[in-house]
Design an enzyme around this catalytic site. Structure first.
Site, mmCIF file in Angstrom:
data_model
loop_
_atom_site.group_PDB
_atom_site.id
_atom_site.type_symbol
_atom_site.label_atom_id
_atom_site.label_comp_id
_atom_site.label_asym_id
_atom_site.label_seq_id
_atom_site.Cartn_x
_atom_site.Cartn_y
_atom_site.Cartn_z
ATOM 1 N N HIS A 166 53.483 42.642 36.949
ATOM 2 C CA HIS A 166 53.244 42.857 35.522
ATOM 3 C C HIS A 166 53.881 44.164 35.073
ATOM 4 O O HIS A 166 53.864 45.155 35.806
ATOM 5 C CB HIS A 166 51.744 42.871 35.205
ATOM 6 C CG HIS A 166 50.970 43.949 35.922
ATOM 7 N ND1 HIS A 166 50.756 45.187 35.378
ATOM 8 C CD2 HIS A 166 50.345 43.968 37.125
ATOM 9 C CE1 HIS A 166 50.030 45.917 36.209
ATOM 10 N NE2 HIS A 166 49.775 45.209 37.288
ATOM 11 N N ASP B 240 52.881 45.368 32.024
ATOM 12 C CA ASP B 240 51.920 46.048 31.158
ATOM 13 C C ASP B 240 51.179 47.104 31.968
ATOM 14 O O ASP B 240 51.080 47.025 33.195
ATOM 15 C CB ASP B 240 50.953 45.054 30.494
ATOM 16 C CG ASP B 240 50.110 44.270 31.483
ATOM 17 O OD1 ASP B 240 50.636 43.924 32.561
ATOM 18 O OD2 ASP B 240 48.925 44.025 31.204
ATOM 19 N N ASP C 242 51.234 51.305 39.461
ATOM 20 C CA ASP C 242 50.662 50.001 39.089
ATOM 21 C C ASP C 242 51.314 49.499 37.806
ATOM 22 O O ASP C 242 50.813 49.739 36.745
ATOM 23 C CB ASP C 242 49.152 50.156 38.924
ATOM 24 C CG ASP C 242 48.454 48.834 38.676
ATOM 25 O OD1 ASP C 242 49.108 47.782 38.791
ATOM 26 O OD2 ASP C 242 47.251 48.856 38.355
ATOM 27 N N GLU D 165 48.427 41.475 32.524
ATOM 28 C CA GLU D 165 47.624 41.474 33.742
ATOM 29 C C GLU D 165 46.445 42.415 33.586
ATOM 30 O O GLU D 165 45.345 42.123 34.015
ATOM 31 C CB GLU D 165 48.468 41.898 34.944
ATOM 32 C CG GLU D 165 47.861 41.505 36.294
ATOM 33 C CD GLU D 165 46.870 42.522 36.830
ATOM 34 O OE1 GLU D 165 46.080 42.167 37.712
ATOM 35 O OE2 GLU D 165 46.875 43.683 36.384
ATOM 36 N N GLU D 166 46.698 43.557 32.938
ATOM 37 C CA GLU D 166 45.637 44.558 32.782
ATOM 38 C C GLU D 166 44.690 44.188 31.646
ATOM 39 O O GLU D 166 43.639 44.800 31.494
ATOM 40 C CB GLU D 166 46.246 45.943 32.509
ATOM 41 C CG GLU D 166 47.231 46.428 33.564
ATOM 42 C CD GLU D 166 46.551 46.864 34.863
ATOM 43 O OE1 GLU D 166 45.354 46.603 35.030
ATOM 44 O OE2 GLU D 166 47.242 47.445 35.709
ATOM 45 N N GLU E 113 51.438 44.184 43.617
ATOM 46 C CA GLU E 113 50.358 45.110 43.241
ATOM 47 C C GLU E 113 50.260 46.248 44.264
ATOM 48 O O GLU E 113 50.615 46.062 45.433
ATOM 49 C CB GLU E 113 49.020 44.355 43.198
ATOM 50 C CG GLU E 113 48.875 43.398 42.026
ATOM 51 C CD GLU E 113 48.711 44.098 40.687
ATOM 52 O OE1 GLU E 113 48.428 45.318 40.669
ATOM 53 O OE2 GLU E 113 48.882 43.430 39.655
ATOM 54 N N HIS F 46 45.916 53.842 37.431
ATOM 55 C CA HIS F 46 45.022 53.940 36.269
ATOM 56 C C HIS F 46 44.549 55.380 36.008
ATOM 57 O O HIS F 46 43.762 55.617 35.099
ATOM 58 C CB HIS F 46 43.791 53.019 36.400
ATOM 59 C CG HIS F 46 44.137 51.558 36.418
ATOM 60 N ND1 HIS F 46 43.227 50.580 36.064
ATOM 61 C CD2 HIS F 46 45.276 50.902 36.726
ATOM 62 C CE1 HIS F 46 43.802 49.385 36.185
ATOM 63 N NE2 HIS F 46 45.054 49.566 36.595
#
Ligand SMILES: [Zn+2]
Length: 393
Positions: free
Chosen positions: A78, A80, A111, A146-147, A175, A365
Site C-alpha cells: 500500500h 497510503d 510502512d 490499507e491503513e 509489510e 506509525h
C-alpha cells in the site's frame, strides 16, 4: 504533485520520491502516479482501479503486470500512510523524504513505501539479468486503502482480477515484518481480530436503596473479569496464545448517589488458528451468560465486528524461496511467525499462497518514522534473490 521519475534501480531515490507524495489515506497524493510511471518504463502494463462503493472512502489502486506468462508472482502493498500525528514533534518535514545520517526519515519510510521502492528496484535488476522472457509474470497489487477501512482497496482489486480471469500464483506482501534486524521475521499467517461492544442494562436507582435497583456495573465487571482472566488457549504450532484486551469502559454517570441504568465496555480479541470468529463469539457469550446468571433483571447485548479471520499458509515453496533468499543475502535464516496486526494478506490468502517480508516495524506509525539506507538496499537485494529463486531457469 509532479516530480521527476527517479532511476528505477535506486531504492533510496524511489522511496524518497514516494514519501514526497502526501498520500494519507484515502488521498492518492501522487504516489500511485509515480509508481505507475516507474513501472511503465520497466514494461509493465498498468491498470488504475479507483473504487468508491459500499460506504467506504473513494480510493485509487494500481495493478501492474510484466509479462503474460505463468506463473504470476505478485507483490502486494500500500502507498497510503497514516497521519503524521504531532507534526511539531517531527525533526524533519514528514513528507520531504530527507536523509539524516544513514537514515531515510519520513511518513511511510517503514510502512511501507520503502519496501515498495525496494521491490521496484529489485524488478529493474531482475529484468536486466533475465530479460523479458523469464518464464512467467511479475505483478504489483498496490492499494491506497490499507491503513483506512480497506473497503475499496485490495479486496476490490482481487475481485476485479477474478472477473478478468487473471490468477495470482504466489504473493509476497511487503509489510514491515522485521522486528530487530532486517528480515529476521517472515510472516506466514496472521491472527484474526474481533472487536466486541458490550452493553449491560440494569435498573437505575438510589445507592442507599440498592435492593430496589440492579447495578449494571457490578455485572459488567464480573463479565469482563470472566473473559479477561481466562486464557482462550495456549497457542498453536505457529501462533502465540490468543489475547483479549479491554479497551474502554463507559458509564457517563456524574452522580455519586445514583446507580446507573446502563454500562458499556469495549474489547479487542486477537485470535489464532485454533478459533474462527464464530468460535470466539460463542466462547465470549458462554462466559457472559454465566457471569450475569445470578442477576434478576439485568441483561446484556454483545455486538461484534470482525476485521479479519486468522489464517496460516503452512511453510511451502514460497516461504522457502523467501527464507533461502534472505539466507543467501544476509547470511541468516529468518523465523516464520504470525504475530502483529492484520494486513491485506487476509484477503489475498483466499487466492494464492502468501508470505510477508518487509522492513523493520519499530518506527511504523510513529513520529520520525525511518528506515536505514543499508536495510533499504539489502531488502531490494533480498527481493531480487526471491525473484531469481521463484523464476529459477
Ligand atoms: Zn502497512
Amino acid at each position: 504533485m509532479t516530480q521527476r521519475v527517479p532511476p528505477p534501480n535506486d531504492p533510496v531515490a524511489i522511496a524518497q520520491g514516494l514519501i514526497r507524495c502526501p498520500s494519507v489515506t484515502p488521498a492518492e497524493g501522487g504516489a500511485l502516479d509515480l509508481l505507475e510511471a516507474l513501472l511503465r518504463d520497466l514494461g509493465f502494463l498498468c491498470h488504475r482501479l479507483p473504487f468508491a462503493e459500499d460506504g467506504g472512502a473513494a480510493v485509487d489502486n494500481l495493478y501492474a503486470r510484466l509479462g503474460t506468462g505463468a506463473p504470476n508472482f505478485c507483490y502486494a502493498g500500500h502507498t497510503d500512510v497514516v497521519p503524521v500525528g504531532d507534526r511539531a514533534a517531527w525533526s524533519v518535514d514528514p513528507f520531504a523524504g530527507e536523509i539524516v545520517d544513514d537514515w531515510l526519515v519520513g511518513r511511510g519510510a517503514a510502512d511501507m513505501k520503502g519496501a515498495i521502492a525496494a521491490f521496484v528496484a529489485a524488478v529493474a535488476g531482475f529484468h536486466g539479468r533475465r530479460g523479458p522472457d523469464f518464464g512467467g509474470a511479475i505483478s504489483l497489487l498496490i492499494t491506497g486503502d490499507e491503513e483506512g477501512d480497506a473497503v475499496n482497496g485490495t479486496r476490490k482489486v482481487l475481485g476485479w482480477l477474478t472477473e478478468r480471469g487473471e490468477t495470482l500464483d504466489a504473493c509476497l506482501v511487503g509489510e514491515p515484518t522485521s522486528d530487530e534486524r532486517l528480515a529476521d521475521m517472515v510472516k506466514i499467517g496472521r491472527r484474526g481480530s474481533l472487536n466486541g461492544a458490550l452493553t449491560v442494562t440494569g435498573v437505575q436507582g438510589h445507592t442507599a436503596y440498592p435492593q430496589l435497583a440492579d447495578n449494571p456495573l457490578h455485572h459488567l465487571v464480573r463479565m469482563l473479569d470472566a473473559v479477561a482472566s481466562e486464557p482462550l488457549d495456549r497457542g498453536s504450532e505457529h501462533f502465540p496464545p490468543s489475547t483479549l484486551q479491554i479497551t474502554n469502559v463507559e458509564v457517563g454517570n456524574t452522580a455519586s448517589n445514583v446507580i446507573p441504568a446502563q454500562a458499556r465496555a469495549a474489547f479487542n480479541v486477537r485470535f489464532n488458528d485454533l478459533h474462527s470468529s464464530d468460535d470466539v463469539e460463542t466462547w465470549l457469550r458462554a462466559r457472559f451468560d454465566r457471569a450475569i446468571a445470578p442477576a434478576g433483571a439485568a441483561r446484556y447485548e454483545l455486538a461484534v465486528r470482525v476485521s479479519g479471520e486468522s489464517f496460516l499458509c503452512p511453510p511451502g515453496p514460497l516461504s522457502e524461496a523467501v527464507a533461502s533468499a534472505v539466507e543467501s543475502v544476509l547470511g541468516r535464516r529468518p523465523a516464520f511467525g504470525t504475530g502483529g496486526g492484520t494486513s491485506d494478506a487476509r484477503f489475498i490468502k483466499d487466492h494464492c499462497p502468501v508470505a510477508e517480508l518487509g522492513l523493520l516495524n519499530a518506527t511504523a506509525h510513529k513520529v520520525d518514522e525511518r528506515v536505514g539506507l543499508e536495510d533499504l538496499r539489502d531488502l531490494s537485494t533480498v527481493y531480487g534473490a526471491i525473484l531469481d529463486r521463484y523464476f529459477a531457469a
